[in-house]
Design an enzyme around this catalytic site. Structure first.
Site, mmCIF file in Angstrom:
data_model
loop_
_atom_site.group_PDB
_atom_site.id
_atom_site.type_symbol
_atom_site.label_atom_id
_atom_site.label_comp_id
_atom_site.label_asym_id
_atom_site.label_seq_id
_atom_site.Cartn_x
_atom_site.Cartn_y
_atom_site.Cartn_z
ATOM 1 N N GLY A 40 40.924 32.821 49.571
ATOM 2 C CA GLY A 40 41.992 32.927 50.567
ATOM 3 C C GLY A 40 42.011 31.764 51.538
ATOM 4 O O GLY A 40 43.075 31.240 51.883
ATOM 5 N N HIS B 260 37.697 38.871 46.125
ATOM 6 C CA HIS B 260 36.580 39.730 46.555
ATOM 7 C C HIS B 260 37.012 40.845 47.504
ATOM 8 O O HIS B 260 36.205 41.687 47.867
ATOM 9 C CB HIS B 260 35.452 38.893 47.160
ATOM 10 N N CYS C 200 34.043 37.155 59.498
ATOM 11 C CA CYS C 200 33.998 35.704 59.615
ATOM 12 C C CYS C 200 33.553 35.288 61.010
ATOM 13 O O CYS C 200 33.166 34.154 61.227
ATOM 14 C CB CYS C 200 35.361 35.100 59.299
#
Lengths: 388, 128
Positions: A74, A208, A332
């Site tokens: 992504g 994922h 993240c």
């Protein structure tokens, strides 16, 4: 074995065993480079597998196979589309620095790519987002300029799961001569994603997030002439994205896409039911729960709540000790002590943002898992509140 | 890597000395909305020695575990000995706190200092 209840599927998901089984031969005996297919039988096996995966992904998102470009995930897809389209439109059509419209609560793959463009002299508007966590198409309309090359609004937010009116925004982008991208990393295989219904020119997907492997994704590209390559190299992906194909990863993505498409209707219903049960039963036992963002226009696997008077950091650690894995902000940024930019963008103050908990379910989540969370979390909240 | 030690997590999961002291010798209060911290620290002092320390806390894991070890260190110490306790000492008791957490955990020391100032100002008021 100690019980682990994994409720952080928005961060990543386990690889499905059927996906792993299809991937395995491509690490070992079927190791050939797919680009050698014209003169090599093993190469042809790999090539056929890559193209089969392309068809499967295309079928999941309603595109043509040749509009599916394999990437490393992504983040690469987001980087590529933002930089590749704005630079190309600026140089070849506008003959001056182009303009990008995006939203304040996008994933950092978009935000930081947008800031990188800004550093290079391109213009960027970050549209604000209200309490609902849903971008108002009229705000996008007001942000449009004659130089707007691209509008990029995520399909669903990665922290609060709110689904955006992408089709309405795409119409506005096109009325103003701009292209439309959506980051569909949180929606693909979870809610119906169809590139024509959404009206998008580009769409990012990551394997994922739906039981495929890490390190592989796609960028849907409606018209290859609209963007420059991002990874310059060999002739892979019509010369738009160099680098030897990640064959096992691509095969895994293809299988995950096929399974995702088959499972979607049932999973949509099942996860919505489990998620709603989680909210109802936690709210019944814990005072001061408020849902962050709109509860109706939301992906089925996401619950994001704030719990009054609780710091999410000790709550997450205490949950981890009890075997429940969840998140505060996005994975993240889990090491940042700053409050989530998504929550502050929808009007949470810092204290509210730091009291927020994201519980994200997935294909592997069972009713027993949800019941365990319902049994355990209220006691941990009580433990923390007893100190205050 | 910003990861808590097992010692820190154990301390946080069963913290010592949470509570109030009725009629404390000194009390320190800290509220910081941006850090989502609300903390009150109580001390009892008798004959120049701290005899008890308790606290109420809404805050992060680092702060809770630091308060817990600090509160256990204080009884028996003089005010001067208490003022020597700093974050590097307290972090050592927790097998090392991640550096990024020292600022927030430092509220524990600040709250103790406020409680000591409160105690000393009362002493001055009595003396005056």
């Amino acid at each position: 074995m100690e019980r682990i209840v994994y409720m952080d599927n928005a961060a990543t998901t386990p690889v499905d065993s059927a996906v792993l089984d299809e991937m395995k031969p491509f690490f070992t005996e079927q190791f050939a480079n797919p680009m050698t297919y014209a003169h090599s039988s093993p190469g042809d096996v790999a090539h056929v597998a890559v193209e089969e995966a392309r068809v499967r992904v295309a079928s999941l998102i309603g595109s043509k196979p040749e509009q599916v470009m394999f990437t490393s995930g992504g983040t690469e897809s987001d980087n590529w589309v933002l930089k590749g389209t704005v630079e190309r439109a600026s140089r070849e059509r506008l003959h001056k620095p182009g303009h990008l419209v995006t939203a304040e609560f996008e994933h950092h793959a978009i935000l930081h790519s947008a800031l990188a463009l800004q550093r290079q002299g391109y213009d960027v508007t970050f549209v604000k987002v209200g309490h609902s966590g849903i971008v108002d198409p009229d705000d996008v309309r007001r942000a449009m300029r004659p130089t707007t090359a691209l509008v990029s609004i995520m399909h669903a937010n990665n922290e609060i799961g709110t689904i955006q009116p992408v089709a309405d925004i795409a119409r506005i982008a096109h009325e103003h001569g701009a292209l439309m991208h959506t980051d569909a990393v949180q929606t693909t295989a979870h809610v119906p994603v169809d590139v024509d219904t959404l009206g998008v020119d580009f769409l990012s997907v990551s394997a994922h997030k739906f039981n495929g492997p890490k390190g592989v994704g796609i960028l849907f590209v409606r018209d290859q002439a609209a963007l420059y390559p991002f990874i310059d190299g060999g002739g892979q992906e019509w010369g738009l994205r160099g680098s030897t194909h990640n064959v096992p990863g691509i095969v895994g993505l293809g299988k995950a896409a096929q399974l995702g498409k088959e499972r979607l209707p049932r999973e949509l219903e099942r996860l919505t039911m489990l998620r709603d049960m989680l909210l109802t039963k936690l709210s019944a036992q814990i005072d001061g729960i408020v849902v962050n963002g709109d509860m109706k226009q939301r992906v089925p696997q996401n619950l994001n709540i704030r719990i009054e008077g609780i710091d999410n950091e000790p709550l997450l650690l205490a949950m981890n000790e009890a075997g429940i894995i969840a998140a505060g902000g996005s994975a993240c940024n889990a090491l940042e002590t700053l409050a989530s930019h998504v929550l502050t963008s929808i009007g949470c103050d810092l204290k509210e943002a730091k009291s927020s908990l994201r519980l994200s379910l997935g294909y592997a989540t069972t009713t027993e898992d949800v019941n365990y969370a319902i049994d355990v979390i209220p006691g941990l909240v009580k433990f923390l509140r007893s100190m205050a | 890597m910003d990861k808590y030690s097992r010692a820190t997590i154990r301390e946080f999961m069963s913290p010592s000395n949470i509570g109030y002291i009725d009629d404390p010798s000194g009390m320190g209060h800290i509220a910081d909305n941006a850090d989502a911290v609300e903390l009150t620290f109580f001390i009892s002092v008798d004959a120049g020695h701290i005899t008890d320390a308790k606290y109420r806390i809404a805050g992060c894991t680092a702060l809770i575990s630091t308060l817990s070890v600090l509160s256990k260190e204080l009884p028996g110490k003089t005010i001067d000995e208490a003022l020597v306790l700093d974050m590097s000492y307290l972090s050592g008791l927790l097998d090392g706190l991640p550096e990024s957490k020292w600022r927030c955990a430092g509220y524990a020391v600040q709250a103790l200092h406020l409680a000591i100032e409160d105690y000393q100002s009362k002493g001055e008021a009595t003396a005056g």
